[in-house]
Design a protein around this motif. Sequence first.
Motif, PDB file in Angstrom:
ATOM      1  N   LYS A  62       0.845  -1.200   0.000  1.00  0.00           N
ATOM      2  CA  LYS A  62       0.000   0.000   0.000  1.00  0.00           C
ATOM      3  C   LYS A  62       0.880   1.250   0.000  1.00  0.00           C
ATOM      4  CE  LYS A  62      -4.000  -2.011   2.373  1.00  0.00           C
ATOM      5  NZ  LYS A  62      -4.882  -1.925   3.560  1.00  0.00           N
ATOM      6  N   GLY A  63       0.498   2.141  -0.802  1.00  0.00           N
ATOM      7  CA  GLY A  63       1.255   3.388  -0.887  1.00  0.00           C
ATOM      8  C   GLY A  63       2.289   3.394  -1.987  1.00  0.00           C
ATOM      9  N   ASP A  64       2.564   2.224  -2.593  1.00  0.00           N
ATOM     10  CA  ASP A  64       3.515   2.192  -3.709  1.00  0.00           C
ATOM     11  C   ASP A  64       2.862   2.805  -4.947  1.00  0.00           C
ATOM     12  OD1 ASP A  64       5.374   0.997  -2.123  1.00  0.00           O
ATOM     13  OD2 ASP A  64       4.993  -1.040  -2.866  1.00  0.00           O
ATOM     14  N   THR A  65       3.460   3.885  -5.435  1.00  0.00           N
ATOM     15  CA  THR A  65       2.902   4.549  -6.608  1.00  0.00           C
ATOM     16  C   THR A  65       3.856   4.516  -7.802  1.00  0.00           C
ATOM     17  OG1 THR A  65       3.753   6.681  -5.838  1.00  0.00           O
ATOM     18  CG2 THR A  65       1.484   6.098  -5.214  1.00  0.00           C
ATOM     19  N   GLU A  66       5.095   4.121  -7.545  1.00  0.00           N
ATOM     20  CA  GLU A  66       6.070   4.092  -8.621  1.00  0.00           C
ATOM     21  C   GLU A  66       6.744   2.717  -8.691  1.00  0.00           C
ATOM     22  OE1 GLU A  66       8.878   7.159  -8.010  1.00  0.00           O
ATOM     23  OE2 GLU A  66       7.422   8.793  -8.248  1.00  0.00           O
ATOM     24  N   LEU A  67       7.210   2.400  -9.869  1.00  0.00           N
ATOM     25  CA  LEU A  67       7.955   1.157 -10.024  1.00  0.00           C
ATOM     26  C   LEU A  67       9.297   1.254  -9.319  1.00  0.00           C
ATOM     27  CD1 LEU A  67       7.363   0.326 -13.807  1.00  0.00           C
ATOM     28  CD2 LEU A  67       6.424  -0.896 -11.825  1.00  0.00           C
ATOM     29  N   PRO A  68       9.773   0.154  -8.723  1.00  0.00           N
ATOM     30  CA  PRO A  68      11.111   0.188  -8.110  1.00  0.00           C
ATOM     31  C   PRO A  68      12.173   0.309  -9.183  1.00  0.00           C
ATOM     32  CG  PRO A  68      10.264  -2.050  -8.155  1.00  0.00           C
ATOM     33  CD  PRO A  68       9.141  -1.153  -8.618  1.00  0.00           C
ATOM     34  N   LYS A  69      13.387   0.523  -8.765  1.00  0.00           N
ATOM     35  CA  LYS A  69      14.495   0.658  -9.692  1.00  0.00           C
ATOM     36  C   LYS A  69      14.631  -0.589 -10.552  1.00  0.00           C
ATOM     37  CE  LYS A  69      19.491   1.297  -9.883  1.00  0.00           C
ATOM     38  NZ  LYS A  69      20.751   1.440  -9.092  1.00  0.00           N
ATOM     39  N   GLN A  70      14.736  -0.421 -11.859  1.00  0.00           N
ATOM     40  CA  GLN A  70      14.816  -1.538 -12.793  1.00  0.00           C
ATOM     41  C   GLN A  70      16.269  -1.783 -13.193  1.00  0.00           C
ATOM     42  OE1 GLN A  70      11.720  -3.166 -13.831  1.00  0.00           O
ATOM     43  NE2 GLN A  70      11.272  -1.951 -11.987  1.00  0.00           N
ATOM     44  N   THR A  71      16.665  -3.082 -13.177  1.00  0.00           N
ATOM     45  CA  THR A  71      18.026  -3.453 -13.561  1.00  0.00           C
ATOM     46  C   THR A  71      17.982  -4.199 -14.879  1.00  0.00           C
ATOM     47  OG1 THR A  71      18.701  -3.631 -11.251  1.00  0.00           O
ATOM     48  CG2 THR A  71      20.092  -4.734 -12.899  1.00  0.00           C
ATOM     49  N   HIS A  72      18.701  -3.747 -15.870  1.00  0.00           N
ATOM     50  CA  HIS A  72      18.715  -4.374 -17.190  1.00  0.00           C
ATOM     51  C   HIS A  72      20.109  -4.943 -17.453  1.00  0.00           C
ATOM     52  CE1 HIS A  72      14.762  -2.748 -18.236  1.00  0.00           C
ATOM     53  NE2 HIS A  72      15.161  -1.614 -17.665  1.00  0.00           N
ATOM     54  N   GLY A  73      20.225  -6.278 -17.298  1.00  0.00           N
ATOM     55  CA  GLY A  73      21.491  -6.934 -17.600  1.00  0.00           C
ATOM     56  C   GLY A  73      22.457  -6.919 -16.432  1.00  0.00           C
ATOM     57  N   ASN A  74      23.107  -8.097 -16.232  1.00  0.00           N
ATOM     58  CA  ASN A  74      24.143  -8.231 -15.205  1.00  0.00           C
ATOM     59  C   ASN A  74      25.115  -9.286 -15.715  1.00  0.00           C
ATOM     60  OD1 ASN A  74      25.624  -9.236 -12.864  1.00  0.00           O
ATOM     61  ND2 ASN A  74      24.208  -7.994 -11.644  1.00  0.00           N
ATOM     62  N   PHE A  75      26.229  -8.849 -16.227  1.00  0.00           N
ATOM     63  CA  PHE A  75      27.154  -9.761 -16.899  1.00  0.00           C
ATOM     64  C   PHE A  75      27.624 -10.883 -15.971  1.00  0.00           C
ATOM     65  CE2 PHE A  75      31.476 -11.055 -18.046  1.00  0.00           C
ATOM     66  CZ  PHE A  75      31.245 -11.534 -19.327  1.00  0.00           C
ATOM     67  N   ALA A  76      27.998 -10.542 -14.756  1.00  0.00           N
ATOM     68  CA  ALA A  76      28.516 -11.557 -13.824  1.00  0.00           C
ATOM     69  C   ALA A  76      27.452 -12.623 -13.529  1.00  0.00           C
ATOM     70  CB  ALA A  76      28.985 -10.896 -12.535  1.00  0.00           C
ATOM     71  N   LEU A  77      26.220 -12.164 -13.308  1.00  0.00           N
ATOM     72  CA  LEU A  77      25.146 -13.102 -13.003  1.00  0.00           C
ATOM     73  C   LEU A  77      24.825 -13.980 -14.205  1.00  0.00           C
ATOM     74  CD1 LEU A  77      23.122 -13.981 -10.851  1.00  0.00           C
ATOM     75  CD2 LEU A  77      21.539 -12.248 -11.724  1.00  0.00           C
ATOM     76  N   GLU A  78      24.760 -13.379 -15.376  1.00  0.00           N
ATOM     77  CA  GLU A  78      24.452 -14.149 -16.585  1.00  0.00           C
ATOM     78  C   GLU A  78      25.559 -15.157 -16.903  1.00  0.00           C
ATOM     79  OE1 GLU A  78      23.803 -11.206 -19.545  1.00  0.00           O
ATOM     80  OE2 GLU A  78      21.912 -10.505 -18.684  1.00  0.00           O
ATOM     81  N   LEU A  79      26.799 -14.760 -16.668  1.00  0.00           N
ATOM     82  CA  LEU A  79      27.915 -15.681 -16.879  1.00  0.00           C
ATOM     83  C   LEU A  79      27.840 -16.852 -15.910  1.00  0.00           C
ATOM     84  CD1 LEU A  79      30.549 -16.170 -18.458  1.00  0.00           C
ATOM     85  CD2 LEU A  79      31.753 -14.923 -16.623  1.00  0.00           C
ATOM     86  N   THR A  80      27.446 -16.569 -14.679  1.00  0.00           N
ATOM     87  CA  THR A  80      27.343 -17.618 -13.651  1.00  0.00           C
ATOM     88  C   THR A  80      26.303 -18.660 -14.023  1.00  0.00           C
ATOM     89  OG1 THR A  80      28.041 -16.078 -11.918  1.00  0.00           O
ATOM     90  CG2 THR A  80      26.860 -18.068 -11.222  1.00  0.00           C
ATOM     91  N   TRP A  81      25.073 -18.181 -14.393  1.00  0.00           N
ATOM     92  CA  TRP A  81      24.026 -19.163 -14.686  1.00  0.00           C
ATOM     93  C   TRP A  81      24.192 -19.825 -16.066  1.00  0.00           C
ATOM     94  CZ3 TRP A  81      20.303 -14.555 -14.077  1.00  0.00           C
ATOM     95  CH2 TRP A  81      20.039 -13.938 -15.288  1.00  0.00           C
ATOM     96  N   THR A  82      25.195 -19.406 -16.801  1.00  0.00           N
ATOM     97  CA  THR A  82      25.537 -20.106 -18.046  1.00  0.00           C
ATOM     98  C   THR A  82      26.646 -21.134 -17.830  1.00  0.00           C
ATOM     99  OG1 THR A  82      24.910 -18.180 -19.374  1.00  0.00           O
ATOM    100  CG2 THR A  82      26.321 -19.823 -20.418  1.00  0.00           C
ATOM    101  N   VAL A  83      27.670 -20.723 -17.094  1.00  0.00           N
ATOM    102  CA  VAL A  83      28.823 -21.611 -16.888  1.00  0.00           C
ATOM    103  C   VAL A  83      28.487 -22.784 -15.971  1.00  0.00           C
ATOM    104  CG1 VAL A  83      31.148 -21.740 -15.919  1.00  0.00           C
ATOM    105  CG2 VAL A  83      30.498 -19.788 -17.328  1.00  0.00           C
ATOM    106  N   ILE A  84      27.772 -22.526 -14.879  1.00  0.00           N
ATOM    107  CA  ILE A  84      27.470 -23.600 -13.924  1.00  0.00           C
ATOM    108  C   ILE A  84      26.666 -24.734 -14.580  1.00  0.00           C
ATOM    109  CG2 ILE A  84      26.155 -24.159 -11.837  1.00  0.00           C
ATOM    110  CD1 ILE A  84      27.077 -21.553 -10.628  1.00  0.00           C
ATOM    111  N   PRO A  85      25.579 -24.453 -15.334  1.00  0.00           N
ATOM    112  CA  PRO A  85      24.880 -25.565 -16.004  1.00  0.00           C
ATOM    113  C   PRO A  85      25.760 -26.327 -16.977  1.00  0.00           C
ATOM    114  CG  PRO A  85      23.467 -23.633 -15.948  1.00  0.00           C
ATOM    115  CD  PRO A  85      24.822 -23.188 -15.479  1.00  0.00           C
ATOM    116  N   ILE A  86      26.655 -25.619 -17.695  1.00  0.00           N
ATOM    117  CA  ILE A  86      27.548 -26.321 -18.624  1.00  0.00           C
ATOM    118  C   ILE A  86      28.447 -27.292 -17.870  1.00  0.00           C
ATOM    119  CG2 ILE A  86      29.506 -26.016 -20.179  1.00  0.00           C
ATOM    120  CD1 ILE A  86      28.233 -23.425 -21.144  1.00  0.00           C
TER     121      ILE A  86
END
Length: 368
Positions: free
Chosen positions: A90-114
């Motif tokens: 309640k009281g939230d009128t704006e969207l929270p800060k949006q994050t677009h892309g995170n190289f370290a995180l994307e690399l992690t979830w790609t390398v670990i499954p491989i």
Amino acid sequence: MRVFRALRSLARSPRLRLVVILGFGLLVLAGCAQATNDNPIPGFFPPPAATVQGDDTSGLYDLVFWIVAVIFVLVEGLIIYSIFRYRRKKGDTELPKQTHGNFALELTWTVIPIILVLIVWVVALQVQDKVLAESPDPAVTVDITGFQWQWTFDYKALGLSYTGVGADGPTMVVPVGQPVHINEHSNDVIHSFYIRDFLFKRDVVPGRVNSFDFTVKEPGTYSGQCAEFCGLGHHQMFFTIKAVSPTDYQAWVKAEQAKAKATPSPAASGAPGAEVIKLSAKDIKYDQSTLTATAGKAFTIQFTNEDTVPHNVAIFQGTDATGTNVFRGAIVQGGQSATYNVPALTAGSYYFHCDVHPTVMFGTLTVK
């Protein structure tokens, strides 16, 4: 929208959340129930392996299961955490800060499954090599033949052969702790040789000989069945593997060979001019479903098997196979014939069937 409303309702109701969590926990506990000989209902884990090869298969299963379980808990946990942690308040009128892309995180979830996939691939290759390995000098070799709808087990080197009859099928006796080599054959369609406690299944393919080895670890009786739908009688294709000590196995071989070489008792023969009934089998059915014989007189059944699979004739008092068995003819292999000398029967109605295919090959014998 309805989904999001339901999730919001769930987030706002502690009682509803508790019910969902308890329900999910019960499902997990039910799935973790392990199958045993006393409780054959499978859970998340297979039954304890009865063979050396099955141990390797079980180890591979455990590795894959726990990798998947950890990934499932991690992903679902993060999803549930995000739903409750970042839900709209309640009281939230704006969207929270949006994050677009995170190289370290994307690399992690790609390398670990491989890495995980490569680990599973290497281990799977090692297990496959062990399970498919065949001994150059097996203690026992058994040729199994699947046909609609039974099995034949041939110990060719020992001169012994067993064809299944009825619902239980044949029994294969093998020594514990010694490699057993199997050659598979099919006379008709695809079947599948499956033993739950061995954690093993191998298709039986027409025109091809599949082979494999197994080594049973402990004495016991293990049930098997056809695991490939092969027609109307598929559900009857059971068999049993009985593992005994090497000493008991040798004793069994000697006893069975002596039994096979023993001179059979002469069958009751009909008097000169006795009635002769001709009966043949083709396409897994008798050419006649009703037969007639004279009461009080022995008679002869000239049986011809025009099929490629074994058949025979067994006669029972009454209207089905639960009655007293008054005659049972030897099993006749495909393309062969036999003369059955049936003793004199009293007047009445009798039921006859093929022991190998009792649900599809049967008829009525009237004696009067």
